[in-house]
Design a protein around this motif. Structure first.
Motif, short mmCIF file in Angstrom:
data_model
loop_
_atom_site.label_atom_id
_atom_site.label_comp_id
_atom_site.label_asym_id
_atom_site.label_seq_id
_atom_site.Cartn_x
_atom_site.Cartn_y
_atom_site.Cartn_z
N ASN A 140 -18.37 17.61 22.98
CA ASN A 140 -16.91 17.76 23.05
C ASN A 140 -16.44 17.99 24.48
O ASN A 140 -15.42 17.43 24.91
N ALA A 141 -17.20 18.80 25.23
CA ALA A 141 -16.83 19.04 26.63
C ALA A 141 -16.94 17.76 27.45
O ALA A 141 -16.06 17.44 28.27
N ILE A 142 -18.01 17.01 27.23
CA ILE A 142 -18.21 15.75 27.97
C ILE A 142 -17.11 14.76 27.66
O ILE A 142 -16.49 14.16 28.56
N LEU A 143 -16.82 14.56 26.36
CA LEU A 143 -15.79 13.60 25.96
C LEU A 143 -14.41 14.02 26.46
O LEU A 143 -13.60 13.18 26.88
N GLY A 144 -14.15 15.32 26.42
CA GLY A 144 -12.85 15.81 26.89
C GLY A 144 -12.61 15.50 28.36
O GLY A 144 -11.54 15.01 28.75
N TRP A 145 -13.60 15.77 29.19
CA TRP A 145 -13.45 15.51 30.63
C TRP A 145 -13.44 14.02 30.94
O TRP A 145 -12.74 13.56 31.85
N ILE A 146 -14.20 13.22 30.18
CA ILE A 146 -14.19 11.77 30.40
C ILE A 146 -12.80 11.20 30.13
O ILE A 146 -12.29 10.34 30.87
N LYS A 147 -12.14 11.68 29.08
CA LYS A 147 -10.78 11.21 28.78
C LYS A 147 -9.82 11.57 29.90
O LYS A 147 -8.95 10.78 30.28
N LEU A 148 -9.97 12.79 30.47
CA LEU A 148 -9.10 13.18 31.58
C LEU A 148 -9.35 12.30 32.81
O LEU A 148 -8.41 11.90 33.51
N ILE A 149 -10.63 11.96 33.05
CA ILE A 149 -10.95 11.10 34.19
C ILE A 149 -10.36 9.70 33.98
O ILE A 149 -9.82 9.09 34.90
N ARG B 101 -7.72 8.88 32.40
CA ARG B 101 -6.26 8.88 32.60
C ARG B 101 -5.91 8.79 34.08
O ARG B 101 -4.85 8.28 34.45
N GLY B 102 -6.83 9.27 34.93
CA GLY B 102 -6.62 9.20 36.36
C GLY B 102 -5.68 10.28 36.85
O GLY B 102 -5.13 11.10 36.09
N GLY B 103 -5.46 10.29 38.18
CA GLY B 103 -4.52 11.23 38.78
C GLY B 103 -5.07 12.63 38.97
O GLY B 103 -4.30 13.56 39.26
N LEU B 104 -6.38 12.83 38.82
CA LEU B 104 -6.93 14.16 38.99
C LEU B 104 -7.14 14.46 40.48
O LEU B 104 -7.54 13.59 41.26
#
Length: 262
Positions: free
Chosen positions: A118-127, A129-132
């Motif tokens: 869940n942690a891996i998938l959550g951060w991958i989705k944020l990446i 989306r871009g703009g980090l």
């Protein structure tokens, strides 16, 4: 033979037989009993005895007729049946316990496997989306790496369980630098502790030297102990690793300020 005791019973059962015999003789009632009978060789067998009164023309009881049947085989079969029933009960209880443990294990395992995923998938989705910001992006990479390592460790543990069941676990013994191994463990799990603001203290005795052992298994033990200490310690807590030598034996302790175990 009149007025002489029957020489077919062991000494310890003669009084019991005589009591039942006299009850039939005095009361005119039919009785059955099981007892031991001595063969001519002196070997005992199990018999079932039926006792019935004999009446004269005036209906007075003047004697007892006795019929004895060898039930030794029946007794042996009954004992075996009881033993099999007992074994079956134990086997059923063991199977039920094994199934319950398996269900509990699978429930815990599914939770443990989902947590890093869940942690891996959550951060991958944020990446995606871009703009980090760079610092957030670096944090995402660190978190993904940390949880991937945790996931790998869980899978290795599962494989170890499979090997243990098959009796295929082997130890590769060699000199191990315990101080370096503990420091590596702390460094590996440092990000997990930092994420919860947990302070990890490593306190090593100067007497710790090389120890004969399996470096991979020791690393696994240290990793699991420290990982659990961090996992079950609330944010802002402390975890301390103590390494020392007691009577020429290595002793490693992991202490934490969490909820503790029995």
């Amino acid at each position: 033979m009149i007025d002489n005791p029957l020489p077919l019973l062991p000494q310890k059962e003669q009084s019991y037989f005589a009591e039942r015999f006299n009850q039939v003789l005095d009361n005119g009632l039919v009785a059955t009993l099981e007892c031991l009978h001595l063969q001519r060789s002196g070997a005992p067998i199990n018999i079932s005895v039926s006792l019935a009164p004999l009446h004269d023309d005036d209906d007075h009881t003047y004697g007892v007729v006795m019929t004895a049947v060898d039930i030794t085989l029946h007794k042996q079969i009954e004992i075996q049946r009881q033993a099999l029933l007992q074994q079956e009960r134990h086997a059923r209880a063991a199977a039920e316990t094994a199934n319950r443990v398996k269900d509990e294990f699978l429930a815990i395992l599914s939770h443990e496997l989902r947590t890093p995923l869940n942690a891996i998938l959550g951060w991958i989705k944020l990446i995606q989306r871009g703009g980090l910001k760079p610092e957030i992006l670096q944090r995402a990479f660190d978190t993904i790496e940390r949880n991937a390592i945790a996931q790998t460790q869980l899978i290795n543990d599962l494989l170890d369980i499979s090997r243990i069941i098959r009796g295929q676990v082997t130890l590769n013994l060699q000199p191990v630098n315990i101080a370096a191994l503990l420091q590596t463990t702390v460094d590996t799990l440092g990000p997990a502790a930092k994420a919860k603001s947990i302070q990890v203290n490593l306190q090593l005795s100067p007497h710790i030297a090389f120890t004969l052992g399996d470096v991979n298994r020791l690393q696994q033990v240290f990793w699991n102990l420290l990982s659990n200490g961090i996992k079950f310690t609330p944010a802002g807590g402390t975890v301390t690793i103590l390494g020392g030598v007691v009577q020429n034996q290595l002793m490693v302790q992991v202490q934490d300020s969490g909820i503790g175990i029995d």
